[in-house]
Scaffold this active site. Structure first.
Site, PDB file in Angstrom:
ATOM      1  N   LYS A 101      -4.206  -9.586  -5.990  1.00  0.00           N
ATOM      2  CA  LYS A 101      -5.332  -9.873  -5.137  1.00  0.00           C
ATOM      3  C   LYS A 101      -6.519  -9.041  -5.280  1.00  0.00           C
ATOM      4  O   LYS A 101      -6.584  -7.721  -5.681  1.00  0.00           O
ATOM      5  CB  LYS A 101      -5.149  -9.608  -3.592  1.00  0.00           C
ATOM      6  CG  LYS A 101      -5.956 -10.271  -2.491  1.00  0.00           C
ATOM      7  CD  LYS A 101      -6.071  -9.815  -1.399  1.00  0.00           C
ATOM      8  CE  LYS A 101      -6.287  -8.184  -0.889  1.00  0.00           C
ATOM      9  NZ  LYS A 101      -6.833  -7.968   0.260  1.00  0.00           N
ATOM     10  N   LYS A 146       0.998  -1.339  -0.068  1.00  0.00           N
ATOM     11  CA  LYS A 146      -0.043   0.047  -0.053  1.00  0.00           C
ATOM     12  C   LYS A 146       0.776   1.126   0.180  1.00  0.00           C
ATOM     13  O   LYS A 146       0.644   2.210  -0.450  1.00  0.00           O
ATOM     14  CB  LYS A 146      -0.970   0.041   1.038  1.00  0.00           C
ATOM     15  CG  LYS A 146      -2.183  -0.927   0.919  1.00  0.00           C
ATOM     16  CD  LYS A 146      -3.019  -0.956   1.913  1.00  0.00           C
ATOM     17  CE  LYS A 146      -4.297  -1.730   1.468  1.00  0.00           C
ATOM     18  NZ  LYS A 146      -5.645  -1.798   2.554  1.00  0.00           N
ATOM     19  N   LYS A 148     -11.245  -4.275  -2.914  1.00  0.00           N
ATOM     20  CA  LYS A 148     -12.414  -3.298  -2.965  1.00  0.00           C
ATOM     21  C   LYS A 148     -12.018  -2.005  -3.233  1.00  0.00           C
ATOM     22  O   LYS A 148     -12.830  -1.206  -3.847  1.00  0.00           O
ATOM     23  CB  LYS A 148     -13.342  -3.416  -1.674  1.00  0.00           C
ATOM     24  CG  LYS A 148     -12.664  -2.707  -0.527  1.00  0.00           C
ATOM     25  CD  LYS A 148     -13.750  -2.668   0.708  1.00  0.00           C
ATOM     26  CE  LYS A 148     -13.325  -3.867   1.886  1.00  0.00           C
ATOM     27  NZ  LYS A 148     -12.165  -3.573   2.462  1.00  0.00           N
TER      28      LYS A 148
END
Ligand code: AQP
Length: 339
Positions: free
Chosen positions: A201, A118, A204
């Site tokens: 992966k 991230k 959302k």
């Protein structure tokens, strides 16, 4: 161990309201939550404090928090059986997280794959410290409830290891305080991959058009996304861990996570079929999962006051346990109790 008065071991898990929930969240987490709820004393929270480790729009965060809680119920969590609550409604989460942050070695935090992934997406100077400290907050979530088991997708396994290590460190320094939790991954669906990039992966918060099927996607749209999923130039349909076959493997995994059949049974079923047939079968099984779930979701969102009352009761039950654990940890660490 964190058993309740019925001596059932305790479960805790949560999902961030950082967007619309995907079939990855459902197959990796929610589906297991539903399956274990009668065998364990289950606590399921909407982890809004985790969501703010990346910037969220305030209006949207509030709305997604409600939607996520409603989705837990729509997916089959029975609020009469399990405790559903919002993480920020129980301040003990933030308080214990700070205590654990102070004990967490920087090296451990910097090694976390989720932090590396991230933070790589942001400019160095704009990476929030919360993103680094995310695992300490997750450890607090789990340890406050003396959870024995944490059902999650396998992207969270490293954070679970971190939680155990930190709990052990605390227990060693200050005396036995926390239960060491175990991870529980589903047999199939522990990591659903993106439909457009099957080596990454499904997430959302990834916003490319055909990446994820959302639980509230219009059914025709969900079907279309699956029909457009990236595959490969081979012809045979079988499970494989080769990167170039990741798309077909992912479709088979989604099918398996819903059907609950063994690899060989599924491969035999699709022997001689084309990728179009596989995609249609996957789309049918996903749509038949989403349809009743969406029906329940819209029904309960229309029931004025219902969700609020579930969350109010959940907060009360969760806070009673969390506050007692926090108090014990504070005492052990040497905080002066208010007179
Ligand atoms: N693709 C996935 N396959 C299987 N399980 C998954 N989970 C998430 N994605 C998949 C599981 O869902 C639970 C909740 O995850 P989270 O929202 O707390 O955080 P996450 O793992 O970072 O999920 P997302 O969807 O990727 O969120 P964003 O985009 O906000 O980072 C966990 O049990 C997780 O394993």
């Amino acid at each position: 161990m964190g058993a309740d008065s019925n001596n059932k071991p305790r479960v805790l898990s949560g999902i961030q309201p950082s967007g619309n929930l995907t079939i990855g969240n459902y197959l990796g987490a929610l589906k297991q939550w539903v399956e274990v709820q009668h065998d364990y004393d289950c606590f399921y929270c909407v982890v809004d404090l985790h969501a703010i480790t990346v910037t969220q729009d305030p209006l949207e965060l509030r709305q997604k928090t409600r939607e996520s809680a409603a989705m837990y119920i729509a997916a089959g969590i029975d609020p009469e059986v399990s405790t559903i609550f919002v993480q920020s409604h129980v301040p003990a989460h933030s308080e214990l997280a700070w205590m654990l942050t102070c004990m967490a070695p920087l090296g451990w935090l910097q090694r976390m794959t989720q932090f590396k992934d991230k933070s790589a997406k942001q400019a160095q100077e704009s990476i929030g410290a919360g993103l680094l400290n995310y695992p300490s907050l997750m450890a607090a979530d789990i340890l406050l409830y003396h959870a024995d088991l944490v059902p999650v997708g396998d992207d969270q396994n490293q954070h679970l290891e971190f939680t155990r290590d930190l709990a052990q460190r605390f227990n060693h320094l200050y005396g036995e305080t926390f239960t060491l939790p175990s991870v529980m991954n589903p047999q199939a669906g522990a990591r659903i991959m993106g439909l457009d990039i099957p080596t990454a992966k499904m997430s959302k918060s990834e916003d490319s058009e055909n990446h994820a099927v959302f639980l509230l996607d219009d059914l025709a749209r969900a079907r279309k996304k699956i029909m457009r999923a990236v595959t490969d130039s081979h012809r045979d349909i079988r499970f494989s861990d080769q990167a170039e076959r990741a798309g077909v493997n992912n479709l088979l995994t989604i099918y398996q996570a819903i059907a609950g059949e063994r690899n060989e049974e599924i491969e035999a079923k699709f022997a001689g079929c084309g990728y179009g047939d596989l995609k249609r079968a996957v789309a049918d099984s996903v749509v038949s999962t989403l349809e009743p779930l969406q029906e329940r979701y819209y029904q309960l969102m229309n029931e004025a006051g219902y969700l609020d009352s579930v969350l109010r009761l959940g907060r009360e039950k969760a806070a009673a346990i969390a506050e007692a654990t926090l108090k014990l940890a504070q005492e052990r660490m040497g905080f002066l109790a208010p007179s």
